[in-house]
Motif scaffolding. Structure first.
Motif, PDB file in Angstrom:
ATOM      1  N   PHE A 115       0.896  -1.137   0.052  1.00 44.69           N
ATOM      2  CA  PHE A 115      -0.537   0.055   0.132  1.00 44.69           C
ATOM      3  C   PHE A 115       0.343   0.954   0.387  1.00 44.69           C
ATOM      4  O   PHE A 115       0.484   2.181  -0.534  1.00 44.69           O
ATOM      5  CB  PHE A 115      -0.801   0.010   0.851  1.00 44.69           C
ATOM      6  CG  PHE A 115      -1.950   0.821   1.007  1.00 44.69           C
ATOM      7  CD1 PHE A 115      -3.331   0.739   0.790  1.00 44.69           C
ATOM      8  CD2 PHE A 115      -2.251   2.331   1.578  1.00 44.69           C
ATOM      9  CE1 PHE A 115      -3.795   1.897   0.784  1.00 44.69           C
ATOM     10  CE2 PHE A 115      -2.887   3.219   2.021  1.00 44.69           C
ATOM     11  CZ  PHE A 115      -3.146   2.837   0.949  1.00 44.69           C
ATOM     12  N   ILE A 175      -5.194   3.359 -10.068  1.00 44.48           N
ATOM     13  CA  ILE A 175      -6.880   3.318  -9.934  1.00 44.48           C
ATOM     14  C   ILE A 175      -7.070   1.123  -9.861  1.00 44.48           C
ATOM     15  O   ILE A 175      -7.219   0.884  -9.144  1.00 44.48           O
ATOM     16  CB  ILE A 175      -7.704   3.635 -10.315  1.00 44.48           C
ATOM     17  CG1 ILE A 175      -8.003   5.377  -9.951  1.00 44.48           C
ATOM     18  CG2 ILE A 175      -9.122   2.931  -9.439  1.00 44.48           C
ATOM     19  CD1 ILE A 175      -9.581   5.864 -10.659  1.00 44.48           C
ATOM     20  N   LEU A 179      -4.835   0.527  -6.842  1.00 39.78           N
ATOM     21  CA  LEU A 179      -5.533   0.064  -5.747  1.00 39.78           C
ATOM     22  C   LEU A 179      -6.648  -0.811  -5.231  1.00 39.78           C
ATOM     23  O   LEU A 179      -6.656  -1.452  -4.572  1.00 39.78           O
ATOM     24  CB  LEU A 179      -6.278   1.695  -5.474  1.00 39.78           C
ATOM     25  CG  LEU A 179      -6.552   1.551  -4.168  1.00 39.78           C
ATOM     26  CD1 LEU A 179      -5.614   2.235  -2.906  1.00 39.78           C
ATOM     27  CD2 LEU A 179      -7.692   3.073  -4.264  1.00 39.78           C
ATOM     28  N   ILE A 180      -7.240  -1.385  -6.679  1.00 36.08           N
ATOM     29  CA  ILE A 180      -8.316  -2.003  -6.354  1.00 36.08           C
ATOM     30  C   ILE A 180      -7.096  -2.864  -6.652  1.00 36.08           C
ATOM     31  O   ILE A 180      -7.860  -4.918  -5.741  1.00 36.08           O
ATOM     32  CB  ILE A 180      -9.319  -1.993  -8.042  1.00 36.08           C
ATOM     33  CG1 ILE A 180      -9.764  -1.130  -8.239  1.00 36.08           C
ATOM     34  CG2 ILE A 180     -10.270  -3.446  -8.284  1.00 36.08           C
ATOM     35  CD1 ILE A 180     -11.052  -0.833  -9.350  1.00 36.08           C
ATOM     36  N   ALA A 227      -6.654  -3.637  -2.694  1.00 36.25           N
ATOM     37  CA  ALA A 227      -7.872  -4.438  -2.159  1.00 36.25           C
ATOM     38  C   ALA A 227      -7.969  -6.077  -2.486  1.00 36.25           C
ATOM     39  O   ALA A 227      -8.419  -6.043  -0.686  1.00 36.25           O
ATOM     40  CB  ALA A 227      -9.007  -3.191  -3.313  1.00 36.25           C
ATOM     41  N   TYR A 241      -5.716  -8.069   0.193  1.00 32.11           N
ATOM     42  CA  TYR A 241      -5.869  -7.800   0.628  1.00 32.11           C
ATOM     43  C   TYR A 241      -6.515  -8.693   1.911  1.00 32.11           C
ATOM     44  O   TYR A 241      -7.554  -8.900   2.325  1.00 32.11           O
ATOM     45  CB  TYR A 241      -6.260  -6.115   1.618  1.00 32.11           C
ATOM     46  CG  TYR A 241      -5.698  -5.846   2.993  1.00 32.11           C
ATOM     47  CD1 TYR A 241      -5.290  -6.408   3.847  1.00 32.11           C
ATOM     48  CD2 TYR A 241      -7.184  -5.095   3.675  1.00 32.11           C
ATOM     49  CE1 TYR A 241      -5.523  -6.004   4.969  1.00 32.11           C
ATOM     50  CE2 TYR A 241      -7.884  -5.356   4.511  1.00 32.11           C
ATOM     51  CZ  TYR A 241      -6.953  -6.005   5.573  1.00 32.11           C
ATOM     52  OH  TYR A 241      -6.978  -5.349   6.948  1.00 32.11           O
ATOM     53  N   GLY A 242      -7.932  -8.360   0.779  1.00 24.72           N
ATOM     54  CA  GLY A 242      -9.334  -8.800   1.571  1.00 24.72           C
ATOM     55  C   GLY A 242      -8.595 -10.846   1.682  1.00 24.72           C
ATOM     56  O   GLY A 242      -9.044 -11.983   1.578  1.00 24.72           O
ATOM     57  N   ALA A 243      -8.108 -10.905   0.599  1.00 22.07           N
ATOM     58  CA  ALA A 243      -7.786 -12.207   0.607  1.00 22.07           C
ATOM     59  C   ALA A 243      -6.950 -12.838   1.438  1.00 22.07           C
ATOM     60  O   ALA A 243      -6.890 -14.093   1.955  1.00 22.07           O
ATOM     61  CB  ALA A 243      -6.790 -12.838  -1.218  1.00 22.07           C
ATOM     62  N   ALA A 297     -12.731   1.919  -5.750  1.00 21.34           N
ATOM     63  CA  ALA A 297     -11.806   0.975  -5.125  1.00 21.34           C
ATOM     64  C   ALA A 297     -11.955   1.805  -3.545  1.00 21.34           C
ATOM     65  O   ALA A 297     -11.386   0.199  -2.715  1.00 21.34           O
ATOM     66  CB  ALA A 297     -10.681   1.590  -5.440  1.00 21.34           C
ATOM     67  N   ILE A 298     -12.179   2.755  -3.096  1.00 20.57           N
ATOM     68  CA  ILE A 298     -11.587   2.584  -1.501  1.00 20.57           C
ATOM     69  C   ILE A 298     -13.138   1.772  -1.141  1.00 20.57           C
ATOM     70  O   ILE A 298     -12.722   1.267   0.079  1.00 20.57           O
ATOM     71  CB  ILE A 298     -12.918   4.130  -1.740  1.00 20.57           C
ATOM     72  CG1 ILE A 298     -11.012   5.042  -1.288  1.00 20.57           C
ATOM     73  CG2 ILE A 298     -13.087   4.630  -0.411  1.00 20.57           C
ATOM     74  CD1 ILE A 298     -11.665   6.270  -2.082  1.00 20.57           C
ATOM     75  N   LEU A 350     -14.330  -1.263  -1.797  1.00 22.49           N
ATOM     76  CA  LEU A 350     -13.455  -2.125  -1.868  1.00 22.49           C
ATOM     77  C   LEU A 350     -12.510  -2.477  -0.666  1.00 22.49           C
ATOM     78  O   LEU A 350     -12.750  -3.926  -0.789  1.00 22.49           O
ATOM     79  CB  LEU A 350     -13.099  -1.920  -3.490  1.00 22.49           C
ATOM     80  CG  LEU A 350     -12.755  -3.410  -4.165  1.00 22.49           C
ATOM     81  CD1 LEU A 350     -13.430  -5.142  -3.875  1.00 22.49           C
ATOM     82  CD2 LEU A 350     -11.687  -3.674  -5.280  1.00 22.49           C
ATOM     83  N   ILE A 351     -11.764  -1.100  -0.193  1.00 23.05           N
ATOM     84  CA  ILE A 351     -11.009  -1.827   0.831  1.00 23.05           C
ATOM     85  C   ILE A 351     -11.451  -2.245   1.466  1.00 23.05           C
ATOM     86  O   ILE A 351     -11.244  -2.425   2.590  1.00 23.05           O
ATOM     87  CB  ILE A 351      -9.686  -0.834   1.175  1.00 23.05           C
ATOM     88  CG1 ILE A 351      -9.257  -0.024  -0.732  1.00 23.05           C
ATOM     89  CG2 ILE A 351      -9.286  -0.847   2.128  1.00 23.05           C
ATOM     90  CD1 ILE A 351      -8.854   0.649  -0.367  1.00 23.05           C
ATOM     91  N   ALA A 372     -12.312  -5.063   1.576  1.00 21.84           N
ATOM     92  CA  ALA A 372     -12.178  -5.777   1.786  1.00 21.84           C
ATOM     93  C   ALA A 372     -11.266  -6.077   3.460  1.00 21.84           C
ATOM     94  O   ALA A 372     -10.983  -7.617   3.515  1.00 21.84           O
ATOM     95  CB  ALA A 372     -10.608  -5.881   0.937  1.00 21.84           C
ATOM     96  N   GLY A 373     -11.734  -5.682   4.284  1.00 19.85           N
ATOM     97  CA  GLY A 373     -11.217  -6.120   5.548  1.00 19.85           C
ATOM     98  C   GLY A 373     -12.196  -6.502   6.693  1.00 19.85           C
ATOM     99  O   GLY A 373     -12.036  -6.287   7.534  1.00 19.85           O
ATOM    100  N   ARG A 374     -13.908  -6.689   5.641  1.00 21.35           N
ATOM    101  CA  ARG A 374     -14.364  -7.666   6.307  1.00 21.35           C
ATOM    102  C   ARG A 374     -15.723  -6.988   7.193  1.00 21.35           C
ATOM    103  O   ARG A 374     -15.037  -5.887   8.534  1.00 21.35           O
ATOM    104  CB  ARG A 374     -13.704  -8.292   7.879  1.00 21.35           C
ATOM    105  CG  ARG A 374     -13.245  -9.801   6.553  1.00 21.35           C
ATOM    106  CD  ARG A 374     -14.314 -10.298   5.563  1.00 21.35           C
ATOM    107  NE  ARG A 374     -12.977 -12.087   5.068  1.00 21.35           N
ATOM    108  CZ  ARG A 374     -12.345 -11.760   4.116  1.00 21.35           C
ATOM    109  NH1 ARG A 374     -12.202 -10.611   3.458  1.00 21.35           N
ATOM    110  NH2 ARG A 374     -11.571 -12.678   3.085  1.00 21.35           N
ATOM    111  N   PRO A 434      -8.241  -1.130   7.401  1.00 16.59           N
ATOM    112  CA  PRO A 434      -8.904  -0.758   6.161  1.00 16.59           C
ATOM    113  C   PRO A 434      -9.389   0.972   6.652  1.00 16.59           C
ATOM    114  O   PRO A 434      -9.632   1.989   5.228  1.00 16.59           O
ATOM    115  CB  PRO A 434      -9.762  -1.653   5.887  1.00 16.59           C
ATOM    116  CG  PRO A 434     -10.268  -2.708   6.592  1.00 16.59           C
ATOM    117  CD  PRO A 434      -8.683  -2.368   8.135  1.00 16.59           C
ATOM    118  N   LEU A 486      -5.897   2.837   5.911  1.00 17.23           N
ATOM    119  CA  LEU A 486      -6.096   2.681   4.147  1.00 17.23           C
ATOM    120  C   LEU A 486      -7.499   3.968   3.529  1.00 17.23           C
ATOM    121  O   LEU A 486      -7.042   4.392   2.056  1.00 17.23           O
ATOM    122  CB  LEU A 486      -6.272   1.675   3.344  1.00 17.23           C
ATOM    123  CG  LEU A 486      -4.970   0.453   4.383  1.00 17.23           C
ATOM    124  CD1 LEU A 486      -5.509  -0.926   3.847  1.00 17.23           C
ATOM    125  CD2 LEU A 486      -4.212   0.576   4.506  1.00 17.23           C
TER     126      LEU A 486
END
Lengths: 527, 136
Positions: free
Chosen positions: A132, A173, A176-177, A180, A183-185, B39-40, B42-43, B46-48, B73, B76
């Motif tokens: 990041f 962008i 960034l996606i 994300a 990080y989610g995985a 995207a924001i 989505l972040i 992603a942090g649940r 998140p 971020l």
């Protein structure tokens, strides 16, 4: 503690210089002096960092005493340290060149703070060990480069900046996606931590999407084949000093990010992905060089050649053997010096002939013979003629291609080298060889601040070419860390006992001849 | 809840991409802003998602409550919002400048940078002398 600062200086020095030059906004002369001093210090601390990495291996530091995966850290491995050092050298050369070419109007518009801010962004991107944080440094680079792009406020620059901004913003962008999704995985952003975690995970659609988005995002930054259009649409509108620093550093940060992510996080293992990268590399080389062939503006020719050359670096990543990565690392360093030098020479040619349109210039061989000699060094090096640095760079990426079943790619690379020679020959014929369309009684003067950096970078090119051994050794060190990320991870997690999967065979003892493909550590299998 | 967020992200990204296809610079920048927001979000997902307990350590305690929200998140997202804001502001300033200089916001009719690189066959010495300085 001192070590932490050693890692940080290459970022802190340009930030401090930028801040100081902002303080003296109304005083361009003082800004110039502060800027030069800052660049000299930056070069010194970058060299020091490189020295420490060469002596002691990968250095990693976590900020704020947060233990490794939780805080943000910087990591200097041989590749990033070498790139920081080359950037320092280039920044110094361009800084001197800017003395004579960046007028007071641009200085009052904020040239100096933007220039040093850009350097901070570039060095931060090379050194960070957090994905990041890499995004943040990309944005620092983007905003300062946009500022430098429109610093002269001409119509062409505004037009170029719109095109540059649109595609590059889109790229960040995507980046960034991808971050994300990653990080989610995985739940972590530390690159060394990701290197430990990702090999144990299955290739879920989210991870595959993240990998492809990283490739797209860095591809835009690096100027890879279908997404390079922002580059030739904007680079030729900038002042020569700005174009030189852009050409030397910006796309190479994209290439570096590609190398970092696709060696440490994901690996280039699946045959489909390898072939995809190889095809992109070939198309990048070919479209770049063909685009250059039809141009008559020197800066446009050189802009298209940047794209073409990026293909050679990606070739190393596509082949993905230690030898190929060695070649690619060597290529990046060689290319930064030579490409920036050619843009500086374009500035000198414009000074000497009064135009950067090749059709309107000429007669420089008679009026400025020394300039012709200085031009031949980087031009022939770019085309890959021995004994200059470009010969070794091309040899080191093409040889592994032949050895590892990419003969067609090697053939493309050689053909593109020939076409590069054609473009350089065109500049030579038009600007130097043919008679001047308008005879001047006294030739235009080219100031010393213009020729000195060109001479310096030319000497570096000659040195790399004639005494390639230490540079190849350094590139070999860089390639070793790239194929064996265990070293990188061990520097970030010093207390960690490496899991059996990460135990690689002991590092080879500096063989200059390329290692065999079996040397490649089977590591990470995300696709 | 996650599916709602996922649909919102999809809507943002879809609208953003569609608007980026426009030749109108304002639409292009609005599209980029929408994409950034996608995207924001989505972040953030992603942090649940789960709890609304703030990620703050209670007075008298030394550790975070076990059911507290994920703080990373949020950090971020904050960073991404600030950066996105700055870049959008710059892009809008660029649009204003472009409109003042070109008198149009249609990207198809702006070609100052392109024409700068196009070779022109200079005919007179005066034109030659001027070449390389006046473009567009």
């Amino acid at each position: 503690m001192a070590d932490t600062l050693d890692l940080l200086w290459p970022v802190l020095v340009p930030i401090a210089t930028a801040a100081l030059t902002v303080c003296f906004w109304q005083n361009p002369k003082l800004q110039r002096e502060i800027g030069l001093l800052g660049l000299a210090i930056l070069f010194a601390v970058s060299l020091r960092l490189l020295w420490q990495v060469v002596e002691g291996g990968v250095i990693a530091k976590q900020f704020g005493s947060w233990p490794a995966p939780f805080g943000i850290g910087f990591v200097a491995d041989p590749l990033s340290a070498a790139l920081v050092a080359v950037s320092g050298l280039l920044a110094l050369a361009v800084g001197v060149f800017a003395l004579a070419t960046i007028g007071e109007r641009l200085e009052r518009a904020g040239f100096h703070p933007l220039f040093h801010g850009l350097l901070a962004g570039v060095n931060g991107a090379f050194l960070t060990g957090d994905i990041f944080n890499l995004y943040v440094w990309f944005e620092v680079m983007l905003i300062t480069s946009l500022g430098l792009l429109v610093v002269g406020r001409t119509k062409a620059q505004i037009d170029g900046a719109i095109r540059y901004a649109a595609l590059n913003l889109f790229g960040t962008i995507l980046f960034l996606i991808a971050v994300a999704l990653l990080y989610g995985a995985t739940g972590t952003l530390n690159m060394a931590d990701l290197a430990l975690l990702l090999p144990t995970m299955e290739a879920t659609p989210g991870l595959v999407a993240a990998a492809l988005l990283f490739l797209a995002a860095f591809g835009i930054k690096a100027g890879l084949f279908p997404v390079f259009f922002w580059l030739p649409a904007s680079y030729h509108t900038t002042p020569f000093a700005v174009a030189a620093i852009f050409a030397g550093l910006l796309t190479k940060v994209g290439v570096y990010a590609c190398f970092r992510v696709f060696t440490l996080l994901f690996t280039v293992e699946g045959e489909v992905f390898r072939q995809l990268l190889a095809v992109i590399a070939a198309l990048t080389m070919v479209t770049g060089v063909l685009g250059a062939a039809v141009q008559w503006n020197i800066r446009r020719i050189l802009s298209f050649h940047i794209i073409s050359q990026i293909g050679y670096m990606l070739m190393g990543l596509a082949i993905f053997t230690q030898a190929a990565l060695l070649g690619a690392a060597f290529y990046i360093v060689h290319h930064i010096i030579v490409k920036a030098n050619l843009f500086l020479l374009a500035g000198a040619i414009q000074r000497a002939s009064g135009t950067d349109n090749l059709k309107a210039s000429g007669g420089l061989l008679r009026s400025h013979p020394w300039l012709a000699v200085l031009f031949l060094i980087p031009a022939l090096s770019l085309a890959g003629l021995p004994p200059l640095s470009g010969f070794w760079a091309k040899y080191l990426v093409i040889e592994p291609a032949l050895r590892d079943g990419f003969a067609w790619l090697a053939a493309v690379a050689l053909a593109v080298g020939l076409l590069t020679l054609y473009s350089m020959g065109k500049i030579w014929l038009e600007a130097f060889w043919k008679a001047a369309p308008v005879q001047r009684r006294r030739p235009r003067r080219v100031p010393l601040a213009v020729t000195l950096p060109i001479l310096l970078l030319g000497l570096v090119t000659m040195t790399i070419g004639l005494a390639a051994d230490p540079f190849v050794r350094l590139a070999n060190e860089a390639a070793l860390v790239l194929v064996e990320p265990a070293r990188y991870v061990a520097a970030v997690f010093p207390d960690l006992v490496p899991p059996p999967a990460m135990l690689a065979e002991p590092p080879a003892a500096l063989p200059v001849e390329p290692a065999s493909p079996q040397h490649l550590v089977q590591y990470g299998d995300v696709r | 809840m996650t599916i709602v967020y996922a649909l919102a992200v999809a809507a943002y990204v879809g609208c953003g991409l569609y608007m980026m296809l426009s030749r109108h610079i304002v639409r292009l920048v609005l599209g980029l802003a929408l994409l950034t927001n996608g995207a924001i979000l989505l972040i953030f997902v992603a942090g649940r998602l789960g709890t609304t307990t703030p990620a703050v350590i209670e007075r008298g305690s030394t550790v975070l409550a076990p059911d507290a929200a994920n703080a990373l998140p949020q950090a971020l997202v904050l960073t991404a919002i600030v950066i996105g804001f700055a870049l959008t502001a710059f892009a809008i300033a660029l649009i204003v400048m472009a409109y003042r200089r070109f008198g149009t916001l249609d990207l198809g009719s702006i070609n100052a940078a392109e024409s700068m690189g196009v070779p022109r066959v200079a005919t007179s010495p005066a034109a030659l002398a001027n070449d390389g300085r006046h473009h567009g």
